[in-house]
Design an enzyme around this catalytic site. Structure first.
Site, short mmCIF file in Angstrom:
data_model
loop_
_atom_site.label_atom_id
_atom_site.label_comp_id
_atom_site.label_asym_id
_atom_site.label_seq_id
_atom_site.Cartn_x
_atom_site.Cartn_y
_atom_site.Cartn_z
N CYS A 446 0.61 -1.07 0.07
CA CYS A 446 -0.03 0.14 -0.09
C CYS A 446 0.86 1.29 -0.17
O CYS A 446 0.59 2.35 -0.70
CB CYS A 446 -0.97 -0.11 1.09
SG CYS A 446 -0.11 -0.23 2.80
N HIS A 586 -2.27 0.89 7.21
CA HIS A 586 -2.67 0.83 5.98
C HIS A 586 -2.16 2.47 5.29
O HIS A 586 -2.50 3.45 6.12
CB HIS A 586 -3.99 0.57 5.61
CG HIS A 586 -4.49 0.71 4.27
ND1 HIS A 586 -3.80 -0.09 3.26
CD2 HIS A 586 -4.91 1.72 3.84
CE1 HIS A 586 -4.22 0.20 2.15
NE2 HIS A 586 -5.10 1.36 2.25
#
Length: 707
Positions: A446, A586
Site C-alpha cells: 500500500c 495501511h
C-alpha cells in the site's frame, strides 16, 4: 647377433605336430576356409620352424590344383569380377558374398533355385523386389526400400487392421456415421454416445443402426424399435429406444427450463473472474449479489467448463485460483463491509493507458549510482490531482464516482475527532485544498501504491518503487544506518528501554530484508529512503495510536510527520511535497482536486497549488523524522529550507504543493475515466431514468497481456 638355438623336439611333441598337420590338411581342402592359412601363417611359423616347412609343402599341393576352372564372383557394390580365392573386392574392398548349400529363397520344390550353392547369384535382377511406393528394385536382403525407406512387407497398424480381420468377417459398416455435435456446447461426441460427454445433453434422434462397427449378417438393420443394452453403475439394464427418445425430449425441456431460470448475472460474474473481466463482477455486486455465494452442480453444468468451475466454488475461490488480484481486492472489500465492493479507479477504466504510464515511469528512474549518494532516483517530477471536471457531473453521478474512487473508511477515520486532515475550513474550503483518500490494493504494497498514485495516478504493479527501495538499502545502507540508529536510540530512550548491539543489527537486517520481499510491511525507514528516491519531501498524516476493532489503543503508530531527503543537496530536490495518510497499518494516497480555471487560461498550462498543513489541529509542528543531534531544535528552519513554506491569514504554517499541467498519458487516462461517468450522466437524464444506474463492462487493470 646370436640366434637362440632351437630346442630339440620330444616324441610326444612330434606326434602332436603330426596331428596338427592332419587337421590343417582337412581345413585346406575346404576352399571357403583357405584364408585361415594366410591369417595365421606368420604366427605358426614363429612357434615351430618345422611347421613352416610342412605348411609350405601343403601350399604347393593346394596351389597346384586347377583353380581357374572355378568362376569369378561379382562384387555387389562395384560389380567388379574377382578371383574365387579373393575374400574382398580388389577395387572397393567389399566383402565376398557368402554362398550356402541351401537356397533360402526357394519356397516350393518345383521352383528353380535362384542362387548357386557354390558361388554368387547367377541372375541378381530377377531376385530383386520392387518397392510398392517408389518401384525401386531392392536387393533380397533389404527389409526396407533404399530410396523411400518403405517396408518390404506390410505393417499392421490401426489403419489397415481391418484387413487382418477379414477372415473373422468383422468389417466396417457400409455407411460410417460421423460424430454428432451437441446442440448446447457444440462438443463432438462419438456416435455411440447417448449423451454429451461435456454437458450431459441427450443425443439427437438418429437411425437405430448407429454403431460404426458391426458383424456382417445376411439381413440388414431392423427398422422396428431396437432393444439396446446400456451399462449402468448397478449392472446392465435394457431400455427401449422409443422410451429413451421420450426421456431425451423431457430432459431437453428440463435443460432449457434451467437455462431460462438461471441467474445469469451470477454466472456471468463467475465467467468474468475466469476471463479477467471486472465488468460482470461489478454488475453482480452492484445488484446486491452475495460474494460468498457458491456454485451448484446444475450451474456448473450450465457454465460447461469443468476445468474451471467446481461445485462449491465462490468468486473468491475463482479469483485466487486464476490470480485476479484486483477482483480479489474488490471482493474482499465487499465482504469486509468497507463500502461498496465495486471500485473504478482511473487505471481500471483505461488499463492500456495505465500500462503505458507505468512503462514511462520506469524510464524516468536513474539507477547508475554515479553520485555520492548511491540511490536510484527519478528524473521527472509529477503530481496527481483529481480533475476539476468532476464538479460538472450531476450530484448522483458525483456521489457514485466518489464511492467507487475513494476509501471511505480511511476518509472517515482521518477526518474524525481528533481530525488529522481537512480540519481547517480555511484550507479545505477557502483555499480549495481538501484532501481525498484514494482507494488502493490492501496487499502489503500500500505504501508503494500510494506513492505511485500521488505522482502518476496508477498502482505500482511492476514493483518499480520496491526495486528502487531495495537498491537504496543495499547500496546506501552505510549512509542510512547512522541516522536510523541515532533516531531509534532516542526513541528507545524516551520509552525507557535499551537494546544491545546485536539486537540493533538484527533489526537493521530485518528492515533490509523487508525491502526486498513483495507484500512485506514497511516501516519509517523505508518512507525516509523513498523520499530520497522521489527527491521530494513526503508528508504523512496519520493516526497517533493504532486501535483495535473495539476502539482500544494498541500502541503508538509513529508514522505521522515529515520525511525530508536529508542525504541529498537541497538544490537537487523538488520543494513540492506529496501527502499520504496512515490508518491502522495501511497507507493511502491523499490528493486534492484541481481548481476550476477561467476559459481563457484553460488552454494554457496553469499551475495548480494545494496548501498542505505542517501543523496538527492543535497548531503543533509535525515531527521531522531521522534528524541528528545537531539538527534537533531547528525543525522550522529545515522545513523552510526543503519546502515552499507559507503562513495563511489564519496563521497556519503550510507547504505549497504545485502541479504544472498533467502529463499527456495521465490526461488521456483521466479523460477516458471521466467519459465513463459522463455516459452515466446522460443515461440518468433520459426519460424513465428513475432506476439505478447500471454498471458498465470494462477491462481490469492488471489482467492484460502486458500486466
Amino acid at each position: 647377433m646370436l640366434r637362440k638355438p632351437v630346442r630339440p623336439l620330444s616324441h610326444s611333441s612330434v606326434w602332436g605336430i603330426q596331428c596338427l598337420i592332419e587337421r590343417f590338411v582337412v581345413f585346406v581342402k575346404i576352399k571357403s576356409l583357405y584364408h585361415l592359412f594366410h591369417h595365421y601363417h606368420s604366427q605358426i611359423c614363429t612357434i615351430y620352424p618345422l611347421i613352416k616347412v610342412i605348411i609350405v609343402h601343403l601350399e604347393q599341393i593346394v596351389m597346384s590344383q586347377d583353380l581357374t576352372s572355378q568362376p569369378k564372383w561379382t562384387c555387389e557394390y562395384c560389380t567388379y569380377e574377382n578371383f574365387p580365392n579373393a575374400l574382398k573386392c580388389t577395387m572397393c574392398r567389399g566383402a565376398k558374398p557368402i554362398s550356402f548349400g541351401e537356397d533360402i529363397f526357394r519356397i516350393h520344390k518345383n521352383e528353380p533355385s535362384p542362387t548357386n550353392a557354390a558361388g554368387p547369384c547367377i541372375n541378381e535382377n530377377s531376385l530383386k523386389w520392387s518397392c510398392d511406393v517408389c518401384t525401386f528394385l531392392n536387393l533380397p536382403k533389404n527389409k526396407d526400400c533404399c530410396e523411400c525407406r518403405s517396408p518390404r512387407y506390410p505393417v499392421t497398424t490401426a489403419d489397415n487392421i481391418h484387413e487382418q480381420f477379414r477372415p473373422l468377417r468383422i468389417t466396417e459398416s457400409e455407411s460410417k456415421p460421423a460424430k454428432w455435435a451437441c446442440s448446447v456446447c457444440t462438443y463432438e461426441n462419438w456416435p455411440k454416445s447417448r449423451k454429451c460427454i461435456m454437458c450431459g445433453t441427450i443425443a439427437p434422434r438418429t437411425s437405430p443402426c448407429h454403431s460404426n462397427i458391426s458383424i456382417k449378417s445376411t439381413s440388414e438393420c431392423d427398422t422396428r424399435p431396437q432393444i439396446i443394452e446400456e451399462n449402468t453403475i448397478n449392472g446392465v439394464r435394457r431400455s427401449n429406444s422409443r422410451r429413451d427418445d421420450l426421456a431425451g425430449t423431457a430432459n431437453n425441456y428440463e435443460y432449457e427450463r434451467r437455462r431460462r431460470n438461471a441467474d445469469w448475472t451470477w454466472l456471468n460474474a463467475c465467467m468474468g473472474v475466469v476471463q479477467g473481466d471486472v465488468g460482470p463482477v461489478g454488475a453482480y455486486l452492484s445488484a446486491g449479489g452475495d460474494p460468498a455465494r457458491q456454485l451448484t452442480p446444475s450451474e456448473v453444468s450450465l457454465l460447461n467448463r469443468p476445468s474451471a468451475f467446481d461445485p462449491g466454488h465462490t468468486l473468491v475461490h475463482l479469483a485466487i485460483r486464476f490470480k485476479r488480484e484486483d477482483i480479489l481486492a474488490m471482493l474482499v472489500e465487499s465482504i469486509d463491509g468497507g463500502g461498496p465492493g465495486l471500485k473504478r479507479v482511473p487505471s481500471y477504466i483505461a488499463p492500456e493507458l495505465a500500462t503505458s504510464i507505468r512503462r514511462h515511469a520506469a524510464n524516468t528512474f536513474n539507477t547508475k549510482h554515479s553520485r555520492s549518494v548511491p540511490f536510484p532516483y527519478v528524473t521527472e517530477f509529477t503530481t496527481f490531482m483529481l480533475p476539476a471536471e468532476i464538479e460538472d457531473l450531476p450530484g448522483a453521478v458525483q456521489e457514485q464516482l466518489f464511492d467507487e474512487l475513494l476509501d471511505k473508511d480511511v476518509q472517515v477515520q482521518l477526518e474524525t475527532e481528533p481530525a488529522v486532515i481537512n480540519w481547517s475550513i480555511e484550507l479545505s474550503v477557502h483555499l480549495g485544498s481538501r484532501l481525498h483518500a484514494l482507494w488502493n490494493r490492501s496487499q502489503g504494497d500500500c505504501l508503494l501504491d500510494s506513492l505511485m498514485q500521488v505522482t502518476w495516478g496508477v498502482f505500482d504493479r511492476d514493483n518499480l518503487l520496491r526495486r528502487a527501495l531495495s537498491d537504496s538499502l543495499s547500496h546506501g545502507g552505510h549512509l542510512l544506518y547512522p541516522r536510523w540508529f541515532e533516531y531509534e536510540t532516542s526513541q528507545a530512550r524516551q520509552l525507557e528501554f535499551t537494546l544491545s548491539e546485536s539486537q540493533w543489527e538484527e533489526d537493521w537486517a530485518s528492515l533490509v530484508k523487508r525491502a526486498t520481499q513483495q507484500g512485506a510491511s514497511l516501516q519509517q525507514l523505508h518512507v525516509f529512503a523513498l523520499a530520497h528516491v522521489l527527491r521530494r519531501p513526503i508528508i504523512v498524516y496519520g493516526v497517533k495510536f493504532v486501535k483495535s476493532f473495539r476502539g482500544e489503543d494498541l500502541g503508538y503508530a509513529g508514522f505521522e510527520g515529515v520525511y525530508l531527503p536529508l542525504l541529498w543537496e537541497p538544490s537537487f530536490c523538488n520543494v513540492s511535497p506529496v501527502a499520504l495518510g496512515y490508518t491502522r497499518g495501511h497507507f493511502s494516497a491523499l490528493v486534492p482536486m484541481e481548481s476550476p480555471q477561467p476559459e481563457q487560461s484553460a488552454k494554457e498550462e496553469s499551475i495548480q497549488v494545494c496548501y498542505l498543513p505542517l501543523v496538527d489541529k492543535d497548531r503543533k509542528l509535525l515531527p521531522i523524522h531521522f534528524l541528528t543531534k545537531a539538527e534537533v531544535g531547528s525543525e522550522e528552519n529545515l522545513l523552510r529550507q526543503w519546502l515552499d513554506v507559507n503562513v495563511t491569514e489564519g496563521g497556519i504554517l503550510v507547504a505549497q504543493q504545485r502541479s504544472q499541467g498533467r502529463p499527456l498519458l495521465v490526461g488521456q487516462m483521466l479523460e477516458e475515466w471521466l467519459n465513463h461517468y459522463r455516459s452515466l450522466a446522460q443515461m440518468s437524464r433520459t426519460p424513465y431514468s428513475s432506476r439505478t444506474i447500471p454498471a458498465q463492462d470494462f477491462s481490469s487493470d492488471g489482467d492484460t497481456d502486458d500486466e
